[in-house]
Scaffold this active site. Structure first.
Site, short mmCIF file in Angstrom:
data_model
loop_
_atom_site.label_atom_id
_atom_site.label_comp_id
_atom_site.label_asym_id
_atom_site.label_seq_id
_atom_site.Cartn_x
_atom_site.Cartn_y
_atom_site.Cartn_z
CB SER A 184 65.73 35.27 24.94
OG SER A 184 65.77 36.54 24.36
CB ALA A 195 56.56 38.38 18.63
CG HIS A 246 70.75 36.89 24.26
ND1 HIS A 246 70.12 36.57 23.08
CD2 HIS A 246 69.76 37.08 25.18
CE1 HIS A 246 68.81 36.57 23.26
NE2 HIS A 246 68.56 36.88 24.53
CB VAL A 305 57.57 34.42 12.86
CG1 VAL A 305 58.19 35.38 11.86
CG2 VAL A 305 56.79 35.19 13.91
CG ASP A 353 70.75 36.09 19.87
OD1 ASP A 353 71.39 36.78 20.68
OD2 ASP A 353 69.65 35.57 20.14
CE1 TYR A 383 56.38 42.36 11.46
CE2 TYR A 383 58.40 41.08 11.28
CZ TYR A 383 57.77 42.30 11.37
OH TYR A 383 58.50 43.46 11.36
#
Length: 437
Positions: free
Chosen positions: A366, A284, A168, A289, A136, A286
C-alpha cells in the site's frame, strides 16, 4: 495481509441497504448484491430505473463513464430474468475488497525524488500540477501538508462525505504529495500535487466491489475537468486478468479501469502482501495498471549499509518478505511488463491529525504504490512522460532499468531481489527512479 476484523461492519452495511426496499421488492425473497454491466450502447440511468421497477432492483450506484451499468441488490429468483435483457452484457457478484495492509520517510530519497528538477522547483515554488486520485479510505480534509481539492464518497449516500475515517488513504496521499512541513519535515514524491479523495473503502479498511467501480467511474468522468492523470489503488482482492478487459471473465473492475485508461489516467496498484504471485490479486494482475512491489529501505541510500533495527525482519535494501511478486518473463502468465518496485517498509507519512501530530509509520505494498504514483505525477508534470498511460508505464520501467540502452540510473542503485540480483522464480522489478523528472 492485515486482519481488519471487517465482517461485523460489512454485515451492518449490508443490513442497512435492505432497509431501503421498495414495494416491488417486498416479499420477493433473498436479495443478491450484484453489478449489472450493460452493453456500451445502453443508457445506464434509464435501464437502472426500468430494472428497479421491473425486478425490484435496489440501486446503489449508476455508472456511465468507466462503464455502462449499475450496482444493486436484486431478488435472487429474478437474476436469470434480468440477465436475459439484451441490453445486459453480464451480471457480476458484488464482493469485498480491502486496503493492502497497514502497519523520517526515507523512501522519497531512496528513489532520488529530491534530485528531480520538478521536485526541487516545488520547494518553495509552485506545486506539481498533475492531479492524483487516491482511490482508498478517503483523505483527511484539513491536514496542512496536503493539497486536497475535493473528492467523492462511494461508500454511502452522502457523496460529499469523502474524508478519511481510517488513516490509510491519508497515509497514501502524503507519500504521493505531502508539502514540506517543519516539523516533522515529511515530504512526498510530488510535493503539493492536487489530490482527489475517492472514498471506496469504509473506516474498517474494506469496501464492496461496487464501491470500487463507483470510484473508478468517478475518476473517468472527472479526469478531464480536474486534470487527473494518475490514480493510486492501494487495495485489492481475489481475481485474475482475462487478457480482454474483463469481458471474458465478467470482471467489472477490469472493464472500468480499461475504459478509464482511455481517458488518459495512469493507474498505479499495490501488488499485495501475501508473499505470492499477484496473478490472483486484482487490480494488480491487470496488464493495464503499473503494479508495485515493495522493498525495504531505512537510510534513503543504496548499498545495504544500514545495520540498525528493522521492520518485520526485512533487512535494508532487500525485497520485502511480505510483498507479492510475479514470475519472470520466461514463465507463462508473467506480469513482468507492468511491474516495478518501490520502498514499502517502515514508511512515515501523513495521518489523522489526532495521532502523533498527524503522522504515522506503516509497512505494506500500500505504501510502496504511492511512491510510484508520485513519480508518475512528476514525470507527467515535467513533460518527460507523454502519450497514453501504456507509454507512461513503459517510460517509468525503462528509466528504472540500469540495463536499458540509455540508463537513467547511474550508478546502479538497486536492491537484493531486483532483476540484477534476483530471487529465483520471483520478479519484483527494478526500483522506480524519480530523479530524472
Amino acid at each position: 495481509m492485515r486482519s481488519w476484523a471487517a465482517f461485523a461492519v460489512s454485515l451492518a452495511l449490508v443490513i442497512s441497504f435492505n432497509l431501503f426496499a421498495t414495494p416491488a421488492a417486498a416479499g420477493a425473497g433473498p436479495l443478491r448484491a450484484v453489478i449489472v454491466v450493460l452493453r456500451d450502447d445502453a443508457d445506464s440511468d434509464s435501464v437502472a430505473t426500468e430494472h428497479a421497477q421491473r425486478f425490484g432492483a435496489l440501486v446503489s450506484h449508476v455508472y456511465g463513464a468507466a462503464l455502462r451499468g449499475y450496482a444493486a441488490r436484486v431478488p435472487e429468483r429474478l437474476i436469470t430474468m434480468l440477465q436475459g435483457d439484451p441490453r445486459v452484457a453480464f451480471v457480476e457478484e458484488d464482493r469485498l475488497l480491502w486496503a493492502t495492509d497497514f502497519i523520517p520517510n526515507t523512501g522519497v530519497y531512496r528513489i532520488d525524488a529530491e534530485q528531480s528538477p520538478t521536485f526541487k522547483a516545488t520547494l518553495p515554488g509552485p506545486p506539481v500540477t498533475t492531479g492524483v486520485a487516491i482511490i482508498d479510505t478517503g483523505i483527511i480534509s484539513n491536514h496542512p501538508a496536503l493539497n486536497v481539492q475535493g473528492g467523492y464518497n462511494c461508500t454511502g449516500f452522502n457523496r460529499k462525505a469523502w474524508t478519511d475515517g481510517n488513516g490509510h488513504g491519508t497515509h497514501v496521499a502524503g507519500t504521493v504529495a505531502a508539502k514540506y512541513m517543519d516539523p516533522p519535515g515529511i515530504v512526498g514524491v510530488a510535493p503539493g500535487a492536487p489530490l482527489w479523495a475517492v472514498r471506496v473503502l469504509a473506516s474498517n479498511g474494506s469496501g464492496f466491489l461496487s464501491w470500487i467501480v463507483c470510484g473508478i467511474n468517478w475518476v473517468a468522468n472527472n479526469a478531464s475537468a480536474n486534470k487527473i492523470k494518475v490514480a493510486n489503488m492501494s487495495l485489492g482482492g481475489s481475481g485474475a486478468d482475462d487478457g480482454n478487459c474483463g469481458t471474458k471473465n465478467n470482471d467489472s473492475m477490469h472493464k472500468a479501469i480499461c475504459n478509464a485508461v482511455t481517458k488518459g489516467v495512469t493507474f498505479v496498484a499495490a501488488a499485495g502482501n501475501d508473499a505470492k504471485d499477484f496473478k490472483t490479486f486484482t487490480p494488480a494482475a491487470y496488464d493495464e495498471v503499473l503494479t508495485v512491489t515493495a522493498m525495504a529501505d531505512y537510510d534513503g541510500l543504496p548499498g545495504a549499509a544500514y545495520t540498525g533495527a528493522t521492520c518485520g525482519g526485512n533487512p535494508d535494501d532487500t525485497a520485502a518478505g511480505f510483498s507479492n511478486w510475479t514470475t519472470p518473463a520466461s514463465t507463462l502468465g508473467s506480469d513482468e511488463t507492468h511491474t516495478i518496485a518501490a520502498p514499502g517498509v517502515c514508511v512515515t507519512s501523513t495521518y489523522l491529525n489526532n495521532l502523533n501530530n498527524g503522522y504515522a509509520t506503516g509497512s505494506g505494498t500500500s505504501f510502496a504504490s504511492p511512491h510510484v504514483a508520485g513519480t508518475v505525477a512528476l514525470c507527467i508534470s515535467s513533460g518527460k512522460c507523454t502519450g497514453a498511460p501504456a507509454d507512461v508505464i513503459q517510460t517509468l520501467r525503462t528509466d528504472a532499468d540500469p540495463n536499458s540502452p540509455n540508463p537513467k540510473v547511474t550508478p546502479y542503485y538497486g536492491f537484493k531481489g531486483d532483476p540484477n540480483s534476483p530471487v529465483p522464480g520471483r520478479y519484483y522489478g527494478y526500483l522506480v527512479y524519480a530523479g530524472g523528472y
